[in-house]
Design a protein around this motif. Structure first.
Motif, PDB file in Angstrom:
ATOM      1  N   GLU A  18       0.830  -1.208   0.000  1.00  0.00           N
ATOM      2  CA  GLU A  18       0.000   0.000   0.000  1.00  0.00           C
ATOM      3  C   GLU A  18       0.869   1.265   0.000  1.00  0.00           C
ATOM      4  OE1 GLU A  18      -3.536  -0.682   2.487  1.00  0.00           O
ATOM      5  OE2 GLU A  18      -3.320   1.422   3.066  1.00  0.00           O
ATOM      6  N   GLU A  27       1.120   4.156  -3.030  1.00  0.00           N
ATOM      7  CA  GLU A  27       0.926   5.584  -2.788  1.00  0.00           C
ATOM      8  C   GLU A  27       2.122   6.380  -3.272  1.00  0.00           C
ATOM      9  OE1 GLU A  27      -1.510   5.683   1.202  1.00  0.00           O
ATOM     10  OE2 GLU A  27      -0.315   7.528   0.962  1.00  0.00           O
ATOM     11  N   GLY A  31       2.317   6.654  -6.942  1.00  0.00           N
ATOM     12  CA  GLY A  31       1.199   7.335  -7.574  1.00  0.00           C
ATOM     13  C   GLY A  31       0.285   6.418  -8.382  1.00  0.00           C
ATOM     14  N   PRO A  86      -6.286   3.815  -7.399  1.00  0.00           N
ATOM     15  CA  PRO A  86      -6.884   2.833  -6.483  1.00  0.00           C
ATOM     16  C   PRO A  86      -7.248   1.491  -7.130  1.00  0.00           C
ATOM     17  CG  PRO A  86      -8.392   4.685  -6.877  1.00  0.00           C
ATOM     18  CD  PRO A  86      -7.063   5.065  -7.470  1.00  0.00           C
TER      19      PRO A  86
END
Lengths: 110, 140
Positions: B25, B29, B32, B35
């Motif tokens: 995770e 992030e 970039g 989701p």
């Protein structure tokens, strides 16, 4: 990690699940649902569920069988797009009613 | 290690799962990644890790699972390898997704989800390791 809450809304028992349903957390939901009354109407509110794997789906399927076996109804609501995709691809969408929100679900199920 | 590459070596122990998902995770992030591709890759790693640990080492021996994630152009690449017993998950029959509730089972469902949600998948047995290579489109 998951957090599970049970809320009774009239004749409907809402179980709200927050966090991730994977192989390490799914047994907690399984245990929680096994201890719930299986007759009547059960709504799984997944609005704050960020992740579900096949281990989580297994628990949802088991709960659906249990509730329907007792003559009740089970639905889910509030799926984020990624969780909704998993329900679609697994074929669960054709098996379990999915409502956009708790409000919409309660309005339909009452 | 750059923001666009992740290389993890873990023992074949389900206790690693929580830390593993947090690290993936954090990588998603930092790199970039949106989701949807992030979720799909997370699911692939999770399902493969569980299957490898549950079925790959029936004699209980210690093993090593290697997870490499790389962002390249408009694709996310995953290489998942383990030194468990030889097993090609993509050769297994697809689960029944049409049957009545009573007939539904979730055996094989994890692999079905992974192969449906990725762009390409391949399995090879290389140097006594099960090697799975997957790609995921970054758009969407």
């Amino acid at each position: 990690m998951i957090h599970i809450d049970r809320i009774v809304a009239g004749t409907i028992v809402v179980t709200a699940v927050k966090g991730r349903l994977d192989s390490s957390s799914s047994p907690k939901l399984e245990e929680f649902l096994a201890g719930a009354p299986s007759e009547g109407t059960l709504l799984l509110d997944f609005a704050e569920l960020t992740y579900i794997s096949s281990a989580g789906l297994r628990v949802v399927l088991k709960a659906t069988k249990m509730v329907r076996g007792a003559g009740g109804t089970l639905a889910v609501c509030g799926l984020i797009p990624q969780v909704h995709e998993v329900f679609d691809v697994s074929g669960f969408s054709s098996l379990i009613p999915i409502h956009p929100s708790r409000e919409a679900a309660l309005a339909t199920m009452t | 290690m750059t923001d666009t590459e992740l290389d993890l070596r873990l023992p074949n122990d389900l206790a690693e799962l929580d830390g593993l998902s947090s690290r993936i995770e954090a990588f998603m992030e930092a790199a970039g990644i949106g989701p949807t591709p992030a979720y799909r890759l997370q699911l692939a790693v999770d399902e493969f890790f569980n299957n490898a640990v549950d079925y790959g080492y029936p004699d209980g021996r210690a093993g090593e699972i290697v997870i490499e994630v790389r962002r390249e152009g408009d694709k996310l690449h995953l290489v998942f390898s383990d030194d468990g017993d030889p097993f090609d998950p993509f050769a297994a029959p697809a689960p029944d997704l049409e049957g009545a509730l009573e007939e539904r089972h979730v055996g094989g469902l994890g692999v079905h989800l992974v192969r449906t949600l990725c762009d390409s998948f391949a399995y090879a047995r290389e140097k006594d390791r099960n090697v799975k290579r997957l790609t995921f489109a970054l758009a969407g």
